[in-house]
Design a protein around this motif. Structure first.
Motif, mmCIF file in Angstrom:
data_model
loop_
_atom_site.group_PDB
_atom_site.id
_atom_site.type_symbol
_atom_site.label_atom_id
_atom_site.label_comp_id
_atom_site.label_asym_id
_atom_site.label_seq_id
_atom_site.Cartn_x
_atom_site.Cartn_y
_atom_site.Cartn_z
ATOM 1 N N ALA A 46 0.577 -1.081 -0.034
ATOM 2 C CA ALA A 46 0.334 -0.001 -0.150
ATOM 3 C C ALA A 46 0.892 1.268 -0.119
ATOM 4 O O ALA A 46 0.614 2.237 -0.790
ATOM 5 C CB ALA A 46 -1.027 0.066 1.348
ATOM 6 N N ALA A 47 2.130 1.390 0.715
ATOM 7 C CA ALA A 47 2.720 2.419 0.810
ATOM 8 C C ALA A 47 3.445 2.630 -0.502
ATOM 9 O O ALA A 47 3.605 3.775 -0.971
ATOM 10 C CB ALA A 47 3.798 2.349 1.890
ATOM 11 N N GLY A 113 7.336 1.462 14.068
ATOM 12 C CA GLY A 113 7.262 2.738 14.261
ATOM 13 C C GLY A 113 8.172 3.671 13.395
ATOM 14 O O GLY A 113 7.880 4.695 13.114
ATOM 15 N N PHE A 114 9.484 3.252 13.269
ATOM 16 C CA PHE A 114 10.289 4.012 12.357
ATOM 17 C C PHE A 114 9.707 4.004 10.997
ATOM 18 O O PHE A 114 9.706 5.214 10.313
ATOM 19 C CB PHE A 114 11.731 3.163 12.344
ATOM 20 N N ALA A 115 9.065 2.842 10.514
ATOM 21 C CA ALA A 115 8.315 2.753 9.090
ATOM 22 C C ALA A 115 7.457 3.774 9.183
ATOM 23 O O ALA A 115 7.141 4.652 8.223
ATOM 24 C CB ALA A 115 7.828 1.678 8.793
ATOM 25 N N VAL A 116 6.493 3.725 10.255
ATOM 26 C CA VAL A 116 5.277 4.853 10.097
ATOM 27 C C VAL A 116 5.873 6.298 10.223
ATOM 28 O O VAL A 116 5.184 7.016 9.579
ATOM 29 C CB VAL A 116 4.412 4.639 11.487
ATOM 30 N N VAL A 117 6.865 6.642 10.783
ATOM 31 C CA VAL A 117 7.501 7.906 10.836
ATOM 32 C C VAL A 117 8.049 8.284 9.481
ATOM 33 O O VAL A 117 7.681 9.400 8.832
ATOM 34 C CB VAL A 117 8.793 8.030 12.026
ATOM 35 N N VAL A 118 8.891 7.388 8.687
ATOM 36 C CA VAL A 118 9.180 7.632 7.329
ATOM 37 C C VAL A 118 8.030 7.810 6.809
ATOM 38 O O VAL A 118 8.047 8.846 5.887
ATOM 39 C CB VAL A 118 9.889 6.361 7.026
ATOM 40 N N GLY A 119 6.999 7.293 6.878
ATOM 41 C CA GLY A 119 5.860 7.106 6.006
ATOM 42 C C GLY A 119 5.049 8.440 6.309
ATOM 43 O O GLY A 119 4.747 9.147 5.163
ATOM 44 N N VAL A 120 5.056 8.919 7.274
ATOM 45 C CA VAL A 120 4.293 10.253 7.704
ATOM 46 C C VAL A 120 5.385 11.591 7.240
ATOM 47 O O VAL A 120 4.808 12.604 6.604
ATOM 48 C CB VAL A 120 4.280 10.480 9.175
ATOM 49 N N LEU A 121 6.589 11.301 7.310
ATOM 50 C CA LEU A 121 7.473 12.510 6.802
ATOM 51 C C LEU A 121 7.532 12.447 5.320
ATOM 52 O O LEU A 121 7.412 13.643 4.685
ATOM 53 C CB LEU A 121 8.995 12.162 7.295
ATOM 54 N N LEU A 122 7.169 11.325 4.562
ATOM 55 C CA LEU A 122 7.267 11.327 3.142
ATOM 56 C C LEU A 122 6.005 11.702 2.620
ATOM 57 O O LEU A 122 5.776 12.468 1.569
ATOM 58 C CB LEU A 122 7.593 9.865 2.636
ATOM 59 N N PHE A 123 4.856 11.212 3.184
ATOM 60 C CA PHE A 123 3.508 11.500 2.529
ATOM 61 C C PHE A 123 2.681 12.552 3.087
ATOM 62 O O PHE A 123 2.031 13.348 2.401
ATOM 63 C CB PHE A 123 2.663 10.030 3.101
ATOM 64 N N VAL A 124 2.735 12.776 4.286
ATOM 65 C CA VAL A 124 1.931 14.018 4.939
ATOM 66 C C VAL A 124 2.139 15.383 4.202
ATOM 67 O O VAL A 124 1.216 16.115 3.816
ATOM 68 C CB VAL A 124 1.936 14.048 6.445
ATOM 69 N N PRO A 125 3.506 15.857 3.827
ATOM 70 C CA PRO A 125 3.688 16.913 2.995
ATOM 71 C C PRO A 125 3.082 17.136 1.623
ATOM 72 O O PRO A 125 2.488 17.912 1.201
ATOM 73 C CB PRO A 125 5.257 17.339 3.126
ATOM 74 N N LYS A 126 3.212 15.840 1.129
ATOM 75 C CA LYS A 126 2.698 15.885 -0.248
ATOM 76 C C LYS A 126 1.392 15.861 -0.268
ATOM 77 O O LYS A 126 0.567 16.449 -1.260
ATOM 78 C CB LYS A 126 3.232 14.444 -0.894
#
Length: 135
Positions: A46-47, A113-126
C-alpha cells in the motif's frame, strides 16, 4: 554404527542455487505461518502504491523501501526467535523464553514505528500540498 534421528548432522550447503531455494522456502514459510508478516507486506505494498501516486523522488523511494524491508526482515527474525524458543522449551512456558519473545516483538514494534515515521514524513507534506492546491 547406525544413527538415530537425534544423531543426524547437516553439512553446510555449498551450492548457490540450493542456498537460494532454502532461503525462498524460508520466506514462503514465514508468509504462510505468520499473519503479521502478511499484514506488514500488504501495508508495504500500500505504501509503495501511495509512493507512485505521490510521485516520490529517488531519495524518498530509498527511505520508503528501507523502512518496508527493515520491517519485513525484523518480522522474519522475530519469527526465528519464536520458533527457536518453542523448539527449546517444547512449547512449555519458560520465563527466559518469554523475555526473548518479548524482546524480539519489541524490535518489530520499534522498526514498525520507524516505518510509520518515515511514511508520515514522506506522505503528509505531499498530501497537505495536494489539499492546499485543491482548496
Amino acid at each position: 554404527m547406525p544413527m538415530d534421528s537425534k544423531d543426524k548432522r547437516t553439512a553446510k550447503n555449498k551450492h548457490f542455487i540450493a542456498s537460494l531455494e532454502f532461503a525462498l522456502q524460508g520466506i514462503k514459510t514465514v508468509f504462510k505461518e505468520e499473519r503479521n508478516m502478511r499484514t506488514h507486506t500488504l501495508m508495504g505494498i500500500a505504501a509503495i502504491i501511495v509512493g507512485f501516486v505521490l510521485r516520490l523522488v529517488i531519495s524518498e523511494w530509498l527511505w520508503l523501501l528501507l523502512a518496508i524491508f527493515l520491517v519485513l526482515v525484523m518480522e522474519i527474525i522475530n519469527t526465528v526467535f519464536e520458533n527457536v524458543v518453542d523448539m527449546v522449551t517444547d512449547f512449555h512456558f519458560h520465563p527466559i523464553g518469554k523475555k526473548i519473545k518479548d524482546m524480539a516483538a519489541g524490535a518489530v514494534l520499534l522498526t514498525t514505528g520507524f516505518a510509520v515515521v518515515v511514511g508520515v514524513l514522506l506522505f503528509v507534506p505531499k498530501i497537505w500540498q495536494i489539499l492546499q492546491d485543491f482548496l
